[in-house]
Design a protein around this motif. Structure first.
Motif, PDB file in Angstrom:
ATOM      1  N   UNK A 190      48.369   6.218  55.268  1.00 44.00           N
ATOM      2  CA  UNK A 190      48.206   7.396  54.400  1.00 44.00           C
ATOM      3  C   UNK A 190      47.850   6.954  52.980  1.00 44.00           C
ATOM      4  N   UNK A 191      48.572   5.964  52.467  1.00 45.06           N
ATOM      5  CA  UNK A 191      48.312   5.480  51.103  1.00 45.06           C
ATOM      6  C   UNK A 191      46.930   4.848  50.988  1.00 45.06           C
ATOM      7  N   UNK A 192      46.542   4.067  51.991  1.00 45.48           N
ATOM      8  CA  UNK A 192      45.233   3.407  51.941  1.00 45.48           C
ATOM      9  C   UNK A 192      44.099   4.429  51.997  1.00 45.48           C
ATOM     10  N   UNK A 193      44.275   5.496  52.775  1.00 51.47           N
ATOM     11  CA  UNK A 193      43.223   6.505  52.919  1.00 51.47           C
ATOM     12  C   UNK A 193      43.137   7.435  51.718  1.00 51.47           C
ATOM     13  N   UNK A 194      44.215   7.550  50.951  1.00 51.84           N
ATOM     14  CA  UNK A 194      44.220   8.496  49.834  1.00 51.84           C
ATOM     15  C   UNK A 194      44.006   7.851  48.469  1.00 51.84           C
ATOM     16  N   UNK A 195      44.402   6.580  48.306  1.00 46.92           N
ATOM     17  CA  UNK A 195      44.385   5.993  46.960  1.00 46.92           C
ATOM     18  C   UNK A 195      42.987   5.886  46.324  1.00 46.92           C
ATOM     19  N   UNK A 196      41.876   5.790  47.089  1.00 49.96           N
ATOM     20  CA  UNK A 196      40.571   5.689  46.407  1.00 49.96           C
ATOM     21  C   UNK A 196      40.066   7.010  45.811  1.00 49.96           C
ATOM     22  N   UNK A 197      40.685   8.149  46.146  1.00 41.72           N
ATOM     23  CA  UNK A 197      40.141   9.442  45.766  1.00 41.72           C
ATOM     24  C   UNK A 197      40.726   9.957  44.446  1.00 41.72           C
ATOM     25  N   UNK A 251      40.067  20.725  64.386  1.00 41.70           N
ATOM     26  CA  UNK A 251      39.803  22.037  63.810  1.00 41.70           C
ATOM     27  C   UNK A 251      40.989  22.594  63.050  1.00 41.70           C
ATOM     28  N   UNK A 252      42.135  22.686  63.715  1.00 36.57           N
ATOM     29  CA  UNK A 252      43.330  23.255  63.080  1.00 36.57           C
ATOM     30  C   UNK A 252      43.818  22.371  61.945  1.00 36.57           C
ATOM     31  N   UNK A 253      43.671  21.052  62.083  1.00 34.16           N
ATOM     32  CA  UNK A 253      44.163  20.143  61.048  1.00 34.16           C
ATOM     33  C   UNK A 253      43.339  20.260  59.774  1.00 34.16           C
ATOM     34  N   UNK A 254      42.038  20.447  59.880  1.00 36.75           N
ATOM     35  CA  UNK A 254      41.203  20.576  58.690  1.00 36.75           C
ATOM     36  C   UNK A 254      41.240  21.990  58.131  1.00 36.75           C
ATOM     37  N   UNK A 255      41.377  22.975  58.996  1.00 32.44           N
ATOM     38  CA  UNK A 255      41.379  24.373  58.580  1.00 32.44           C
ATOM     39  C   UNK A 255      42.591  24.706  57.721  1.00 32.44           C
ATOM     40  N   UNK A 256      43.765  24.179  58.092  1.00 29.40           N
ATOM     41  CA  UNK A 256      45.009  24.486  57.367  1.00 29.40           C
ATOM     42  C   UNK A 256      45.604  23.229  56.744  1.00 29.40           C
ATOM     43  N   UNK A 257      44.747  22.319  56.338  1.00 27.11           N
ATOM     44  CA  UNK A 257      45.210  21.023  55.852  1.00 27.11           C
ATOM     45  C   UNK A 257      46.215  21.088  54.722  1.00 27.11           C
ATOM     46  N   UNK A 258      45.958  21.926  53.715  1.00 28.12           N
ATOM     47  CA  UNK A 258      46.815  21.947  52.533  1.00 28.12           C
ATOM     48  C   UNK A 258      48.233  22.415  52.858  1.00 28.12           C
ATOM     49  N   UNK A 305      45.536  13.270  57.338  1.00 26.95           N
ATOM     50  CA  UNK A 305      44.840  12.621  56.222  1.00 26.95           C
ATOM     51  C   UNK A 305      43.532  11.995  56.690  1.00 26.95           C
ATOM     52  N   UNK A 306      43.537  11.413  57.882  1.00 28.35           N
ATOM     53  CA  UNK A 306      42.327  10.795  58.400  1.00 28.35           C
ATOM     54  C   UNK A 306      41.222  11.817  58.639  1.00 28.35           C
ATOM     55  N   UNK A 307      41.605  13.082  58.933  1.00 27.28           N
ATOM     56  CA  UNK A 307      40.628  14.130  59.218  1.00 27.28           C
ATOM     57  C   UNK A 307      40.338  15.013  58.002  1.00 27.28           C
ATOM     58  N   UNK A 308      41.070  14.826  56.916  1.00 25.86           N
ATOM     59  CA  UNK A 308      40.943  15.717  55.760  1.00 25.86           C
ATOM     60  C   UNK A 308      39.627  15.481  55.021  1.00 25.86           C
ATOM     61  N   UNK A 309      39.133  16.528  54.371  1.00 24.35           N
ATOM     62  CA  UNK A 309      37.907  16.372  53.583  1.00 24.35           C
ATOM     63  C   UNK A 309      38.253  15.825  52.201  1.00 24.35           C
ATOM     64  N   UNK A 310      37.288  15.205  51.524  1.00 25.34           N
ATOM     65  CA  UNK A 310      37.562  14.564  50.221  1.00 25.34           C
ATOM     66  C   UNK A 310      38.146  15.508  49.180  1.00 25.34           C
ATOM     67  N   UNK A 311      37.736  16.760  49.187  1.00 29.48           N
ATOM     68  CA  UNK A 311      38.257  17.691  48.181  1.00 29.48           C
ATOM     69  C   UNK A 311      39.762  17.888  48.308  1.00 29.48           C
ATOM     70  N   UNK A 312      40.244  17.901  49.547  1.00 27.19           N
ATOM     71  CA  UNK A 312      41.684  18.017  49.762  1.00 27.19           C
ATOM     72  C   UNK A 312      42.401  16.761  49.269  1.00 27.19           C
ATOM     73  N   UNK A 313      41.831  15.598  49.556  1.00 26.84           N
ATOM     74  CA  UNK A 313      42.457  14.338  49.148  1.00 26.84           C
ATOM     75  C   UNK A 313      42.483  14.196  47.629  1.00 26.84           C
ATOM     76  N   UNK A 314      41.484  14.734  46.947  1.00 29.60           N
ATOM     77  CA  UNK A 314      41.437  14.638  45.483  1.00 29.60           C
ATOM     78  C   UNK A 314      42.456  15.561  44.817  1.00 29.60           C
TER      79      UNK A 314
END
Length: 399
Positions: free
Chosen positions: A241-248, A160-167, A201-210
């Motif tokens: 981190x790199x593997x989870x973020x590079x496709x977005x 919850x806290x990780x996704x809520x304040x992810x940025x 990063x594993x819990x982040x939503x795609x919009x944050x990763x993009x």
């Protein structure tokens, strides 16, 4: 036994052993002896009579080298944990509270689970973000160390806290990873920060990763370099981190522009002997980056690019085989110039592809290897370095 306790099933256990059974695994919710339900939050009653008997026996046998067990201290209560976590929000008490919590977390899994259930993750994240916003490094080292300790007990209840304040958390951790001078044990602090970043990063939503900016990736890549001295576990977290973020979004393009392909190849050259997880993650990222023309060009511009990928085939794991062969397939399909094909012969790529055909590999990998061999067999069979009979047999078997 050092601290005998009786469960609600009526069976007496050593406290450390039964708590490990209950708290280490979420699936162990029965009494190991009676098989009756044994909820994790059920009372474990101290068996004082048995403890006195054990202590008396130790005293009688002291001349035989038996040490008398000390009287155990009362176990940590959730109420005490909640009070300590509240103290984290009091500026004058923060450092001492972090040190107390870390000492308690180091004792056993039970304490760590209680801390997570009492809201420790939210408090730690809020503390780190506050330090970032105030440019205050005091206490960050202790907070990250404490998170690292309780991380294994936290994931199910910290999303919850990780996704809520992810940025803002990402910005805070980039700040920690980008600072080379403010922390006493810089490499350890950065290793712990990468652990928290990986979870986020594993819990982040795609919009944050993009929306990740180039500075994020520049800092991540800089921490892969040997002069930082980050731990092997930290390296693995950075690669996750790199593997989870590079496709977005444009992340893959940004990574190539920052020279990520070079950094990954250099990292793997230092990975001796090959550490399985590091190699698998490196090849996974490299495959994504080689899906674009600039990524493939960067790999070919590194003198050891094709060689590094080739050497990992049939040496690490089936996952590494798949990723490495697909990288070779991309290179051979889109960059199959005479110079590149001769380089594949020179570094043993062709021989490895022939070995894949004979090894116990997946059918789809054998098909990829056949496709590569068939496509370029006319070039490779004229090379004095190629084993013509074997190459021709595998190339012809495709038809």
């Amino acid at each position: 036994m050092k601290d005998p306790v009786t469960a609600i099933s009526g069976i007496t256990y050593d406290r450390e052993s039964i708590e490990r059974w209950l708290f280490k695994s979420r699936t162990n919710t029965i009494c190991p002896v009676t098989k009756q339900p044994l909820p994790r939050d059920s009372d474990l009653t101290p068996n004082h009579n048995l403890r006195r008997l054990i202590q008396a026996w130790c005293s009688v046998n002291a001349t035989n080298g038996v040490d008398r067990i000390p009287t155990p201290k009362p176990p940590l209560s959730k109420f005490h944990v909640i009070n300590l976590i509240r103290d984290l929000y009091v500026p004058d008490l923060q450092i001492k509270t972090l040190q107390k919590l870390e000492a308690l977390a180091a004792e056993n899994e039970r304490n760590r689970v209680f801390m997570v259930e009492a809201g420790l993750i939210k408090a730690l994240v809020s503390f780190i973000v506050s330090c970032y916003e105030n440019s205050e490094t005091k206490g960050v080292e202790e907070a990250l160390s404490l998170f690292y300790l309780v991380n294994r007990s936290s994931l199910g209840q910290s999303t919850g806290i990780l996704t809520e304040k992810g940025e803002i958390i990402i910005e805070s951790l980039v700040w920690v990873l980008g600072d080379d001078d403010c922390f006493q044990d810089n490499a350890v602090v950065k290793s712990h920060a990468t652990c928290l970043m990986k979870v986020l990063i594993q819990k982040a939503n795609p919009r944050l990763l993009e929306r990740l900016n180039p500075e994020f990736f520049r800092i991540i890549l800089s921490n892969l370099r040997p002069e930082i001295g980050i731990s092997q576990q930290g390296i693995v977290s950075l690669l996750h981190i790199l593997l989870d973020t590079c496709p977005w979004g444009r992340n893959g393009v940004v990574l190539v522009e920052l020279g990520a392909v070079f950094d990954l190849i250099e990292l793997e050259l230092r990975n001796r002997p090959p550490e399985k997880k590091t190699t698998e993650l490196m090849l996974g990222i490299l495959y994504h980056l080689c899906s674009c023309a600039d990524g493939r060009a960067q790999l070919l511009n590194h003198t050891a690019g094709i060689a590094v990928v080739t050497r990992r085939i049939l040496k690490v794991s089936s996952m590494a085989d798949e990723r490495a062969i697909f990288i070779i397939w991309l290179i051979s399909k889109y960059c199959g110039t005479n110079g590149v094909l001769m380089e594949m012969v020179r570094v043993g790529t062709v021989a490895k592809l022939c070995m894949v055909m004979q090894a116990n590999c997946g059918v789809h990998l054998k098909e990829k290897a056949k496709e590569i061999l068939r496509t370029h067999s006319d070039v490779w069979k004229d090379s004095p370095c190629s084993e013509v009979a074997t190459l021709t047999r595998f190339a012809d078997s495709y038809n």
